[in-house]
Scaffold this motif. Structure first.
Motif, PDB file in Angstrom:
ATOM      1  N   VAL A  29      33.416  -9.764 -22.056  1.00 57.32           N
ATOM      2  CA  VAL A  29      32.337 -10.728 -22.285  1.00 57.32           C
ATOM      3  C   VAL A  29      31.474 -10.771 -21.028  1.00 57.32           C
ATOM      4  O   VAL A  29      31.933 -10.437 -19.936  1.00 57.32           O
ATOM      5  CB  VAL A  29      32.879 -12.132 -22.631  1.00 57.32           C
ATOM      6  CG1 VAL A  29      33.578 -12.123 -23.984  1.00 57.32           C
ATOM      7  CG2 VAL A  29      33.811 -12.646 -21.566  1.00 57.32           C
ATOM      8  N   PRO A  30      30.201 -11.176 -21.159  1.00 59.81           N
ATOM      9  CA  PRO A  30      29.291 -11.146 -20.012  1.00 59.81           C
ATOM     10  C   PRO A  30      29.739 -12.023 -18.842  1.00 59.81           C
ATOM     11  O   PRO A  30      29.604 -11.638 -17.696  1.00 59.81           O
ATOM     12  CB  PRO A  30      27.965 -11.648 -20.575  1.00 59.81           C
ATOM     13  CG  PRO A  30      28.080 -11.524 -22.050  1.00 59.81           C
ATOM     14  CD  PRO A  30      29.531 -11.578 -22.384  1.00 59.81           C
ATOM     15  N   ASP A  31      30.271 -13.213 -19.138  1.00 63.65           N
ATOM     16  CA  ASP A  31      30.648 -14.126 -18.067  1.00 63.65           C
ATOM     17  C   ASP A  31      31.569 -15.202 -18.629  1.00 63.65           C
ATOM     18  O   ASP A  31      31.663 -15.391 -19.842  1.00 63.65           O
ATOM     19  CB  ASP A  31      29.402 -14.769 -17.461  1.00 63.65           C
ATOM     20  CG  ASP A  31      29.632 -15.266 -16.042  1.00 63.65           C
ATOM     21  OD1 ASP A  31      30.766 -15.144 -15.539  1.00 63.65           O
ATOM     22  OD2 ASP A  31      28.674 -15.782 -15.441  1.00 63.65           O
ATOM     23  N   LEU A  32      32.223 -15.907 -17.743  1.00 64.32           N
ATOM     24  CA  LEU A  32      33.103 -16.995 -18.136  1.00 64.32           C
ATOM     25  C   LEU A  32      32.253 -18.168 -18.605  1.00 64.32           C
ATOM     26  O   LEU A  32      31.385 -18.639 -17.866  1.00 64.32           O
ATOM     27  CB  LEU A  32      33.980 -17.409 -16.946  1.00 64.32           C
ATOM     28  CG  LEU A  32      35.086 -18.395 -17.196  1.00 64.32           C
ATOM     29  CD1 LEU A  32      36.115 -17.804 -18.153  1.00 64.32           C
ATOM     30  CD2 LEU A  32      35.756 -18.772 -15.895  1.00 64.32           C
ATOM     31  N   PRO A  33      32.457 -18.659 -19.839  1.00 70.12           N
ATOM     32  CA  PRO A  33      31.654 -19.785 -20.316  1.00 70.12           C
ATOM     33  C   PRO A  33      31.941 -21.043 -19.494  1.00 70.12           C
ATOM     34  O   PRO A  33      33.053 -21.240 -19.012  1.00 70.12           O
ATOM     35  CB  PRO A  33      32.115 -19.986 -21.756  1.00 70.12           C
ATOM     36  CG  PRO A  33      32.912 -18.801 -22.107  1.00 70.12           C
ATOM     37  CD  PRO A  33      33.383 -18.181 -20.842  1.00 70.12           C
ATOM     38  N   SER A  34      30.939 -21.874 -19.335  1.00 73.14           N
ATOM     39  CA  SER A  34      31.158 -23.130 -18.636  1.00 73.14           C
ATOM     40  C   SER A  34      31.640 -24.169 -19.624  1.00 73.14           C
ATOM     41  O   SER A  34      31.414 -24.069 -20.827  1.00 73.14           O
ATOM     42  CB  SER A  34      29.863 -23.602 -17.966  1.00 73.14           C
ATOM     43  OG  SER A  34      28.878 -23.815 -18.946  1.00 73.14           O
ATOM     44  N   GLY A  35      32.321 -25.156 -19.132  1.00 72.24           N
ATOM     45  CA  GLY A  35      32.822 -26.210 -19.995  1.00 72.24           C
ATOM     46  C   GLY A  35      33.891 -26.991 -19.276  1.00 72.24           C
ATOM     47  O   GLY A  35      34.352 -26.597 -18.198  1.00 72.24           O
ATOM     48  N   PRO A  36      34.304 -28.091 -19.852  1.00 76.49           N
ATOM     49  CA  PRO A  36      35.329 -28.906 -19.196  1.00 76.49           C
ATOM     50  C   PRO A  36      36.681 -28.207 -19.227  1.00 76.49           C
ATOM     51  O   PRO A  36      36.987 -27.474 -20.162  1.00 76.49           O
ATOM     52  CB  PRO A  36      35.358 -30.181 -20.044  1.00 76.49           C
ATOM     53  CG  PRO A  36      34.872 -29.751 -21.382  1.00 76.49           C
ATOM     54  CD  PRO A  36      33.879 -28.638 -21.121  1.00 76.49           C
ATOM     55  N   PRO A  37      37.486 -28.399 -18.194  1.00 73.55           N
ATOM     56  CA  PRO A  37      38.819 -27.784 -18.196  1.00 73.55           C
ATOM     57  C   PRO A  37      39.688 -28.416 -19.273  1.00 73.55           C
ATOM     58  O   PRO A  37      39.530 -29.591 -19.602  1.00 73.55           O
ATOM     59  CB  PRO A  37      39.360 -28.090 -16.794  1.00 73.55           C
ATOM     60  CG  PRO A  37      38.591 -29.286 -16.343  1.00 73.55           C
ATOM     61  CD  PRO A  37      37.242 -29.199 -17.010  1.00 73.55           C
TER      62      PRO A  37
END
Length: 93
Positions: free
Chosen positions: A27-35
């Protein structure tokens, strides 16, 4: 994140696994979001403990040599020095 598992090394990979097998998908990058909040924990000797669900524990001595552990909700991902595999342990009820 969002019920998905990711591995990061030289690039980012989505870990896709079910009872028929597992695969890594770039995948292009690690998605952001709450842990995520882990509800299962791995204790010494390979004891998996349910800390926030219905309770209980499961002895899995083959995970006593864990080299890394990550948890989200009712699922743990565990690696050991004995294999290149990722072992998923999940609450089933």
């Amino acid at each position: 994140m969002g019920g998905r598992w990711y591995a990061v090394a030289d690039r980012t990979w989505e870990v896709v696994a079910d009872r028929f097998g597992a695969a890594l998908r770039p995948v292009p990058d690690l998605p952001s979001g709450p842990p995520g909040v882990a509800e299962l924990a791995l204790r010494p000797g390979g004891l998996v403990v349910d800390e926030r669900g219905p309770g209980g524990s499961l002895a899995l001595p083959e995970l006593a040599s864990a080299t890394s552990v990550a948890g989200h909700g009712g699922t743990l991902a565990v690696t050991t020095a004995l294999s290149h595999a990722v072992v998923f342990v999940a609450r089933t009820t």
